[in-house]
Write an enzyme that holds these catalytic residues in place. Structure first.
Site, PDB file in Angstrom:
ATOM      1  N   CYS A  20      11.043  24.289 -15.561  1.00 60.45           N
ATOM      2  CA  CYS A  20      12.241  23.699 -16.154  1.00 60.45           C
ATOM      3  C   CYS A  20      11.818  22.785 -17.305  1.00 60.45           C
ATOM      4  O   CYS A  20      12.443  22.760 -18.360  1.00 60.45           O
ATOM      5  CB  CYS A  20      13.001  22.838 -15.142  1.00 60.45           C
ATOM      6  SG  CYS A  20      13.556  23.732 -13.699  1.00 60.45           S
ATOM      7  N   ASP A 442     -13.415  -8.648   4.811  1.00 66.70           N
ATOM      8  CA  ASP A 442     -14.122  -7.390   4.897  1.00 66.70           C
ATOM      9  C   ASP A 442     -15.406  -7.597   4.094  1.00 66.70           C
ATOM     10  O   ASP A 442     -15.361  -8.118   2.990  1.00 66.70           O
ATOM     11  CB  ASP A 442     -13.258  -6.291   4.268  1.00 66.70           C
ATOM     12  CG  ASP A 442     -13.891  -4.942   4.457  1.00 66.70           C
ATOM     13  OD1 ASP A 442     -14.473  -4.724   5.537  1.00 66.70           O
ATOM     14  OD2 ASP A 442     -13.815  -4.122   3.530  1.00 66.70           O
ATOM     15  N   ASP A 642      -9.892  -4.787   0.089  1.00 75.30           N
ATOM     16  CA  ASP A 642      -9.801  -4.247  -1.261  1.00 75.30           C
ATOM     17  C   ASP A 642      -8.486  -3.522  -1.511  1.00 75.30           C
ATOM     18  O   ASP A 642      -8.263  -2.988  -2.582  1.00 75.30           O
ATOM     19  CB  ASP A 642     -10.985  -3.339  -1.578  1.00 75.30           C
ATOM     20  CG  ASP A 642     -10.981  -2.087  -0.733  1.00 75.30           C
ATOM     21  OD1 ASP A 642     -10.008  -1.876   0.023  1.00 75.30           O
ATOM     22  OD2 ASP A 642     -11.955  -1.318  -0.818  1.00 75.30           O
ATOM     23  N   ASP A 646      -8.217  -0.879   3.033  1.00 73.46           N
ATOM     24  CA  ASP A 646      -7.840  -1.864   4.040  1.00 73.46           C
ATOM     25  C   ASP A 646      -6.341  -2.031   4.196  1.00 73.46           C
ATOM     26  O   ASP A 646      -5.890  -2.962   4.858  1.00 73.46           O
ATOM     27  CB  ASP A 646      -8.463  -3.224   3.685  1.00 73.46           C
ATOM     28  CG  ASP A 646      -9.971  -3.135   3.561  1.00 73.46           C
ATOM     29  OD1 ASP A 646     -10.550  -2.266   4.234  1.00 73.46           O
ATOM     30  OD2 ASP A 646     -10.554  -3.928   2.806  1.00 73.46           O
TER      31      ASP A 646
END
Lengths: 757, 125
Positions: A20, A442, A642, A646
């Site tokens: 389309c 972390d 990050d 996470d």
């Protein structure tokens, strides 16, 4: 001369597949005057470059409709900056008008005041005709009421029609009542005298109240413009033009709105980067402080992303545009800050509930005050006393202070956060952050850099370190392995001269081999050397064990079938981590680390940064579980990760802080996004939150205490005991200052600066 | 208690009752959104000392476009807040400002002016 083209963007509707899109594109391209048409199926947008002499937006739409699709009508598309400029202009104009009204009221009030107090000098009073004096005062008060104070009355009336009541309602009813009473006393003094009342007038009250409230409004407006200063500063960072390289190599300055995806843009030293893109040629140092709060310029080379509004310092480069307009990092930051400023902090709930019923309640209290004074006061003084206290109650009540207490503080602090590279998603996140007592980090990518770096380069006995490094780097330059890249970076940092290697071969899962200066070089893990039949000397073996004991990855180097050295590689701790963690601990927050690494590595890193509690060998899927575990201990947990790997843990935590340069994903997942990959941002976020909540609490305390004490005093509660009544004029002064003081307190947050270690 | 006191007392109580009824209990002006062909629910709202209409009904899960026309210069109404949708917008005087949002959950969401005095609600069904 080449005719100038215009660009139009249309929102296409009804496209169901990619074909389309190409159909619409064809139809547009065939339209006379269209130079280029591009239809994006995913965004449902068509971008058309056309000659305004031959085509118009209307003919373009026609072409789309002819192809069987629709065009969504868009609202007049003014850019955020234009809209803001218009609003600013209106506000400036309103400020000028307000000041004029204030001065008229003030000057007249200064004349009216002493004239009203003539009765204090009986000798003077004897000489003037009371009646004429009152008429004189009436004439002086009329402009105050109908010019300076008109807005209070129209606003109160408009509100009344909507069953809404605001501050203006209180002022209009209060000053209106005082004025009407005075008018009656002026026009028909006989009526009062027949009832044994002195026909006293309150023109001074009316004029002074209006002057003081306007003073409050002037101060308030001035302070309010400062609450959103940060976001305006951000918007002002946008570059106005870009130097685009045309396909023929010609460089042209074009307005920023005309820059398109895929354009090549040149940036010279000292210039602003026009928009977001990726460097194709050249290198430089770019100052990104305006986006990330990072004060040191960032080195940029080919392949690195650059962002609009940052400042190019040293070199020249060319970049390919990847994002324009609302998609750029700057626009996203502005949007995020705007959204945060529009959100509601839970702490505000009570104030909101009170605000909603405040004005009508005060009106009822004022009416009851009037009734009680009228019924209880001595007959000869009951009407003036009832009136004065009625007016005082209306005037002293200040819903504005309540309404301003929280949002102004949120506005200032979210702006302040952005300035320091801390993007706060909403007021709730900001509020939550101040309660945090545990920060879960972390390890990889937050405490550490998240990329390997050479920590030890150990040549075997009798080897020349410099030469060996050259040889090693020659081989590793050919490799694409992350460990090899670390070695190359190390060699470059040591400024080892590059020498050629031939016959490079990567050995899957083990390392690589090549020939340098005619020598056969092997670099890789122990198995590589073992399988090549190369044995390690006891000294080398001992050194290797030592490195392994420190949880480092060891690369073995052999030249001509002889082990000649070791390279220790590890993910290194960021320079700022230890200091930031210490600072968090000093704030009374326990810092916990989690990592997928083995306990040995975890212990090593934890010890290095001063963390005592850590979780090792946590699988990516288990991270959210660890957050829950801490929450089950009754802790309020902030998770720092990050944002991409996470996300579930960030969402599970009471407040998630995503680190890492504002990728869309991170911004979505976390309550707070840290633009700079640095734990200092966590400290900044929590400190900012603590200060903001403190400010809000002070504001709310002040607003509530002011109203709860002010209203009963104005109603005359102290009169039976101490004979104290509050003059409506004093009430007006207090009211004018109440919202200004709340605003000023919020503006103190502008001086926030994060503690540096 | 003389006659005047009785009159004042009764008038005061009646006025108080009126204020309470008028501001808290009287019926509000409600309007339902009009859906366009593209599925956007549109509502025009005039801002002048309040919002008219001040109760707006929309359907859940469909985009909503609110056109706020601010028909006054009074500073009270210069800001629009829809905290549940994280929206804070300046409304220029005598201009229409479009606010777009996507209500995902049913419920009643208040929108107010900057100080929470003028109020309206978006009822999502």
């Amino acid at each position: 001369m080449e005719p100038t083209t215009k660009t139009e963007t249309l929102d296409i509707e009804g496209m169901t597949c990619a074909s389309c899109a190409s159909f619409v594109e064809k139809s547009l391209t065939r339209t006379p005057g269209v130079q280029r048409a591009m239809v994006n199926f995913a965004t449902e947008k068509a971008t058309i470059e056309y000659l305004p002499a031959q085509a118009t937006p209307a003919t373009l739409k026609e072409a789309v409709v002819k192809a069987g699709y629709g065009v969504t009508e868009r609202a007049p598309d003014t850019s955020a900056a234009d809209r803001q400029a218009e609003i600013d202009q209106q506000k400036a104009l309103a400020y000028v008008k307000l000041k004029r009204r204030f001065w008229v009221a003030t000057v007249l009030a200064i004349v009216i005041m002493p004239l009203s107090m003539l009765m204090l000098w009986p000798a003077m009073m004897a000489r003037v005709n009371m009646q004429w004096l009152n008429y004189g005062l009436l004439v002086l008060t009329l402009p105050v009421l109908f010019y300076s104070g008109r807005e209070f009355f129209t606003s109160a009336w408009n509100g009344f029609k909507h069953r809404a009541a605001n501050m203006d309602t209180l002022i209009a009813v209060g000053t209106g009542a005082a004025f009407l009473y005075s008018l009656a006393a002026t026009v028909v003094p006989g009526w009062f005298m027949r009832r044994g009342l002195m026909p006293e007038v309150y023109y001074d009250t009316t004029a002074t109240i209006i002057a003081l409230i306007l003073l409050g409004k002037v101060l308030e407006l001035r302070a309010k413009t400062q609450t959103s200063a940060a976001i305006k500063a951000l918007m002002g960072l946008q570059a106005k033009t870009a130097r685009v390289v045309r396909p023929d190599g010609q460089e042209v300055d074009v307005p920023i709105e005309q820059v398109q995806l895929g354009d090549l843009v040149v940036v010279r030293p000292g210039e602003k980067v026009a928009t977001d893109g990726v460097i194709e040629e050249g290198r430089s140092a770019v100052d990104e402080a305006m986006l990330t709060g990072e004060s040191l310029p960032v080195e940029k080379k080919t392949g690195d992303p650059v962002f609009g509004a940052t400042l190019n310092k040293t070199g020249s480069f060319r970049f390919r545009v990847t994002k324009v307009g609302a998609d750029t990092m700057l626009s996203q930051i502005v949007k995020l800050v705007e959204d945060a400023q529009g959100s509601r902090a839970p702490i505000q709930r009570l104030a909101d509930k009170v605000s909603a019923i405040f004005v009508p309640t005060v009106v009822v209290i004022a009416i009851l005050t009037f009734v009680l004074w009228f019924d209880l006061a001595p007959v000869e003084a009951r009407l003036p006393l009832a009136l004065v206290n009625f007016v005082a109650v209306l005037i002293i009540a200040c819903p504005c202070a309540l309404g301003l207490a929280t949002p102004t503080a949120i506005m200032v602090s979210t702006g302040k956060g952005a300035e320091h590279g801390v993007l706060i998603r909403n007021a709730e996140a900001l509020e939550k952050a101040h309660q945090v007592n545990t920060v879960l980090l972390d390890k990889t990518g937050t405490i550490t850099r998240g990329e390997p770096a050479v920590t030890d380069f150990v040549p075997a006995e009798g080897q020349n370190a410099g030469q060996l490094l050259q040889v090693v780097a020659a081989v590793e330059r050919q490799s694409e392995h992350p460990l090899a890249e670390a070695v190359v970076r190390y060699a470059d940092a040591q400024q080892a001269p590059a020498i050629p290697a031939t016959g490079f071969q990567a050995i899957e899962g083990k390392g690589a081999q090549a020939s340098v200066n005619g020598q056969a070089v092997l670099i890789g893990n122990f198995r590589l050397l073992d399988e090549a039949g190369i044995s390690l000397s006891p000294a080398v073996r001992r050194q290797a064990d030592e490195l392994l004991g420190q949880a480092k990855t060891v690369l073995y180097v052999a030249v001509n079938q002889q082990a000649v050295g070791l390279i220790g590689v590890a993910d290194t701790v960021r320079d700022t981590s230890a200091a930031a963690i210490k600072r968090l601990q000093a704030m009374g927050i326990e810092v916990v680390m989690m990592t997928g690494d083995n306990p040995q590595t975890a212990a090593q890193v934890a010890a290095q940064v001063g963390i005592t509690r850590y979780f090792a060998e946590v699988l990516p899927s288990g991270k959210a579980g660890k957050v829950k575990e801490l929450q089950a201990e009754g802790r309020i947990v902030a998770m720092v990760g990050d944002g991409i790997n996470d996300a579930p843990a960030l969402a599970q935590a009471d407040i998630g802080l995503a680190m890492g340069g504002g990728t869309d994903v991170a911004m979505e997942a976390a309550g707070i996004t840290l633009m700079r990959s640095d734990l200092q941002g966590v400290v900044t976020a929590i400190e900012l939150s603590r200060q903001t909540i403190r400010t809000i609490k002070q504001n709310l305390f002040f607003a509530f205490i002011y109203n709860t004490l002010g209203i009963p005093v104005a109603a005359g509660l102290l009169y039976p005991f101490f004979g104290i009544l509050l003059s409506p004029m004093l009430a007006a002064g207090a009211m004018a200052l109440s919202s200004v003081s709340v605003l000023t307190n919020s503006l103190r947050l502008r001086s926030f600066s994060p503690a540096k270690n | 208690m003389d006659t005047t006191e009785i009159i004042v007392t009764l008038t005061g109580l009646a006025l108080s009752a009126f204020v309470i009824w008028y501001f808290f209990f009287s019926a509000r002006q409600t309007a339902a959104a009009v859906s366009t062909s593209s599925g956007v629910q549109e509502v025009d709202i005039t801002v002048k000392g309040g919002y008219s209409p001040d109760v707006i009904e929309v359907e859940r899960g469909k985009p909503v476009q609110l056109s706020f026309y601010r028909d006054e210069e009074n500073s009270c109404s210069e800001e629009l807040l829809m905290p549940d949708f994280s929206i804070r917008r300046d409304l220029p005087a005598f201009k229409t400002t479009l606010v777009e949002l996507l209500p995902q959950q049913a419920g009643t969401f208040t929108f107010t002016c900057g100080m929470g005095m003028l109020r309206g609600s978006l009822v999502v069904k």
